[in-house]
Design an enzyme around this catalytic site. Structure first.
Site, PDB file in Angstrom:
ATOM      1  N   ASN A   9      42.630  45.092  33.182  1.00 46.84           N
ATOM      2  CA  ASN A   9      42.629  44.909  34.763  1.00 46.84           C
ATOM      3  C   ASN A   9      41.622  43.933  34.775  1.00 46.84           C
ATOM      4  OD1 ASN A   9      42.079  44.732  37.518  1.00 46.84           O
ATOM      5  ND2 ASN A   9      40.977  46.745  37.370  1.00 46.84           N
ATOM      6  N   LYS A  11      40.920  42.035  37.276  1.00 53.87           N
ATOM      7  CA  LYS A  11      40.366  42.001  38.421  1.00 53.87           C
ATOM      8  C   LYS A  11      40.525  40.549  39.290  1.00 53.87           C
ATOM      9  CE  LYS A  11      36.987  45.711  37.227  1.00 53.87           C
ATOM     10  NZ  LYS A  11      35.924  46.333  37.461  1.00 53.87           N
ATOM     11  N   HIS A  95      42.614  51.826  42.748  1.00 56.01           N
ATOM     12  CA  HIS A  95      41.589  51.527  41.963  1.00 56.01           C
ATOM     13  C   HIS A  95      40.204  51.752  42.899  1.00 56.01           C
ATOM     14  CE1 HIS A  95      38.269  49.316  40.025  1.00 56.01           C
ATOM     15  NE2 HIS A  95      39.045  49.299  38.733  1.00 56.01           N
ATOM     16  N   GLU A  97      37.703  50.359  43.432  1.00 54.84           N
ATOM     17  CA  GLU A  97      37.434  49.227  44.192  1.00 54.84           C
ATOM     18  C   GLU A  97      37.979  48.951  45.578  1.00 54.84           C
ATOM     19  OE1 GLU A  97      37.329  46.268  41.202  1.00 54.84           O
ATOM     20  OE2 GLU A  97      35.671  47.198  40.229  1.00 54.84           O
ATOM     21  N   GLU A 165      38.888  56.977  36.037  1.00 54.94           N
ATOM     22  CA  GLU A 165      37.923  55.993  35.879  1.00 54.94           C
ATOM     23  C   GLU A 165      36.566  56.566  36.818  1.00 54.94           C
ATOM     24  OE1 GLU A 165      39.436  51.793  34.953  1.00 54.94           O
ATOM     25  OE2 GLU A 165      39.540  52.060  37.045  1.00 54.94           O
ATOM     26  N   GLY A 171      31.717  48.959  35.191  1.00 49.24           N
ATOM     27  CA  GLY A 171      31.088  47.637  34.932  1.00 49.24           C
ATOM     28  C   GLY A 171      29.774  48.165  34.862  1.00 49.24           C
TER      29      GLY A 171
HETATM   30  C1  PEP Z   1      38.201  48.865  35.847  1.00 48.21           C
HETATM   31  O1  PEP Z   1      37.485  47.976  36.631  1.00 48.21           O
HETATM   32  O2  PEP Z   1      39.273  49.394  35.969  1.00 48.21           O
HETATM   33  C2  PEP Z   1      37.082  49.112  34.747  1.00 48.21           C
HETATM   34  C3  PEP Z   1      37.336  50.147  33.907  1.00 48.21           C
HETATM   35  O3  PEP Z   1      36.070  48.073  34.717  1.00 48.21           O
HETATM   36  P1  PEP Z   1      35.088  48.068  33.184  1.00 48.21           P
HETATM   37  O4  PEP Z   1      35.802  48.394  32.037  1.00 48.21           O
HETATM   38  O5  PEP Z   1      34.452  46.589  33.307  1.00 48.21           O
HETATM   39  O6  PEP Z   1      34.096  49.114  33.454  1.00 48.21           O
END
Ligand code: PEP
Length: 249
Positions: A9, A11, A95, A97, A165, A171
């Site tokens: 992803n 982003k 997601h 976010e 997640e 992050g």
């Molecule tokens: C994501 O945003 O889906 C994600 C898993 O980010 P990261 O791997 O940077 O934690």
């Protein structure tokens, strides 16, 4: 036997030259026969150009419009049909976010997942608890409620993938223990059985996402009911993304 899916992803990252170079580098690595599936989800600005390059893997969007129409007066939105028309195979929806910054509820995520499936895309539906919910001991009920609320009845193992997640792991460099990952993934599959039936639930892939890196990928991807990874930051460097994928050879 569920085939693992290694998904990136990107982003809101990568201007044109950088994104095209990254996509080409991933496509070069994935030219041969692989024992797992690979998906990259670039920003919408580059989706069409990247999908038009020669490749053998999935290319997906990071979101689709909730509007119930393929086209119309929905300024700024891009429908699932439009994403499909660009050559995409997948889209992420829900997601954290988008749930947090755009107020997307389970009902909205479910409607988006339906649009994506109707348009012929495979949808990656994200779920996960916040740190406050985890610390309150509510991770399990929160995630299973998200599954009930976000996964449409028309979901199958072919047109739908779940990504667990934990919000606090995205992050941050923090990851849950393998026992915690196993507990949630097992509960997600049990909930999918109630919603979609055993046959579909047994075949549906459940990805883990949140600070997956080359150093922890092998361990996380060997946890029971973990059928792949959704990778954010580490998908922006082909060396890191590929080092994660290579743990699955
Ligand atoms: C994501 O945003 O889906 C994600 C898993 O980010 P990261 O791997 O940077 O934690």
């Amino acid at each position: 036997m569920r085939r693992k899916l290694i998904a990136g992803n990107w982003k809101m990252n990568c201007l044109k030259n950088e994104g095209l170079a990254l996509a080409k580098a991933v496509f070069d690595k994935t030219n041969g026969d692989l024992p797992f599936d690979v998906l990259i989800c670039p920003p919408m600005s580059l989706l069409g150009q990247i999908a038009a390059l020669p490749h053998k893997i999935g290319v997906g969007a990071q979101d689709v419009a909730v509007a119930p129409k393929a086209m119309g007066a929905f300024t700024g939105d891009v429908s699932a049909e439009m994403v499909k028309d660009l050559g995409a195979t997948h889209t992420i929806v829900g997601h954290s976010e988008r749930r947090a910054m755009h107020g997307e509820t389970d009902a909205v995520v479910r409607a988006k997942a339906e649009r994506a499936i109707d348009a012929g895309l495979t949808v990656v539906i994200c779920v996960g608890e916040t740190l406050a919910e985890r610390e309150a001991g509510r991770a399990l009920p929160v995630v299973t409620a998200q599954i009930r609320g976000s996964v449409p009845e028309k979901a199958t193992a072919e047109n739908c993938v779940i990504a667990y997640e934990p919000v606090w792991a995205i992050g941050t460099g923090k990851v849950p223990t393998t026992a915690d990952v196993a507990e949630i993934h097992g509960a997600v599959r049990a909930e999918l059985k109630k919603v979609l039936g055993t046959d579909i639930a047994d075949k549906m892939r459940i990805l883990y996402g949140g600070s997956v890196k080359p150093s922890n990928a092998k361990e996380l991807l060997s946890v029971s009911d973990v059928d792949g990874a959704l990778i954010g930051g580490a998908s922006l460097k082909v060396e890191d993304f590929w080092a994660i994928a290579e743990t699955q050879f």
